[in-house]
Design a protein around this motif. Structure first.
Motif, short mmCIF file in Angstrom:
data_model
loop_
_atom_site.label_atom_id
_atom_site.label_comp_id
_atom_site.label_asym_id
_atom_site.label_seq_id
_atom_site.Cartn_x
_atom_site.Cartn_y
_atom_site.Cartn_z
N ASP A 90 -8.54 -2.28 -0.85
CA ASP A 90 -9.44 -0.98 -1.10
C ASP A 90 -9.19 0.08 -0.53
O ASP A 90 -9.20 1.45 -1.06
N GLU A 91 -9.13 -0.09 0.94
CA GLU A 91 -8.86 1.24 1.52
C GLU A 91 -7.70 1.98 1.41
O GLU A 91 -7.66 3.16 1.29
N ILE A 92 -6.51 1.15 0.93
CA ILE A 92 -5.38 1.95 0.83
C ILE A 92 -5.37 2.40 -0.74
O ILE A 92 -4.97 3.47 -0.88
N ILE A 93 -6.05 1.71 -1.70
CA ILE A 93 -6.15 2.28 -2.86
C ILE A 93 -7.03 3.69 -2.85
O ILE A 93 -6.61 4.62 -3.61
N GLU A 139 5.42 13.29 -1.41
CA GLU A 139 5.97 13.16 0.06
C GLU A 139 4.59 12.78 0.90
O GLU A 139 4.97 11.93 1.79
N LYS A 140 3.43 13.50 0.50
CA LYS A 140 2.27 13.00 1.32
C LYS A 140 1.95 11.60 0.90
O LYS A 140 1.52 10.70 2.22
N LEU A 141 2.08 11.04 -0.29
CA LEU A 141 2.01 9.61 -0.46
C LEU A 141 2.97 8.73 0.51
O LEU A 141 2.64 7.78 0.92
N LEU A 142 4.03 9.22 0.56
CA LEU A 142 5.17 8.50 1.34
C LEU A 142 4.82 8.58 2.89
O LEU A 142 5.14 7.77 3.45
N GLU A 198 3.11 6.00 7.45
CA GLU A 198 2.17 5.80 8.95
C GLU A 198 1.72 4.48 8.81
O GLU A 198 1.12 3.74 9.82
N ASN A 199 1.45 3.78 7.68
CA ASN A 199 1.08 2.53 7.30
C ASN A 199 1.88 1.41 7.06
O ASN A 199 1.74 0.36 6.34
N GLN A 200 3.04 1.68 7.50
CA GLN A 200 4.27 0.88 7.30
C GLN A 200 4.00 -0.60 7.19
O GLN A 200 4.42 -1.16 6.47
N GLU A 201 3.44 -1.04 8.45
CA GLU A 201 3.29 -2.37 8.61
C GLU A 201 2.56 -3.19 7.39
O GLU A 201 2.82 -4.10 6.93
#
Length: 188
Positions: free
Chosen positions: A64-67, A90-93, A98-101
């Protein structure tokens, strides 16, 4: 005293989320136990239960945080302009990098397919709202086109994450935007 408790609660949730994501890198959700997550986080089970009902609740809150973050980013751009479409992508990517893991797990085979579908539908709905104002294209075709772009973009994102983010967010944003706006003809 309340501020200290807020910080402590935030820290507790942070370490539980991080430990849970690390466990999801190792094995599917159905094989993970609360005990394993708590041991890795160095948190006792009662503390876990004071924050989450179960592992599915924890996963749901992470998703939910990511959405919400993705929705906020998508809502702040006008996709009609190519430059803004690239900047938004680009901002989304960058957010995903930044939240790669977390994103690697959530978009992998260990991730929840329902979450991946939510992300696709979020992108689909934003594209549908902003790409076709005043267009004479039949609504059915708009639906198909935006679903095609959203699904393709998610699969590109999954491959990018799986390959360790070798290209920069800007390079990937340009690629995705080219494919979305010009298709194969952009490369001929």
């Amino acid at each position: 005293m309340g501020l200290k408790m807020d910080r402590r609660k935030k820290y507790t949730r942070y370490v539980l989320k991080e430990s849970f994501i690390k466990k999801m890198h190792e094995k599917p959700l159905s094989s993970i136990t609360i005990k394993e997550v708590c041991e890795m986080a160095d948190i006792n089970r009662s503390t876990f239960y004071s924050n989450y009902k179960d592992l599915y609740d924890l996963l749901s809150q992470i998703e939910d945080e990511i959405i919400a973050d993705l929705n906020n980013t998508l809502s702040s751009y006008n996709y009609n302009k190519d430059d803004e479409a690239i900047q938004m992508t680009e901002k989304l990517l960058e957010y995903i990098a930044e939240n790669q893991e977390s994103c690697q797990v959530l978009f992998s085979e260990h991730g929840d397919p329902a979450f991946q579908k939510k992300v696709i539908m979020l992108a689909h709905n934003h594209l549908l709202k902003s790409w076709f104002p005043g267009s004479s294209m039949p609504d059915e075709n708009k639906q198909y086109l935006t679903l095609f772009i959203a699904n393709g973009s998610i699969h590109i994102l999954q491959t990018w994450l799986k390959n360790g983010l070798k290209e920069s967010p800007k390079e990937m944003a340009e690629l995705i935007t080219k494919l979305a706006t010009k298709g194969v003809s952009a490369f001929q």
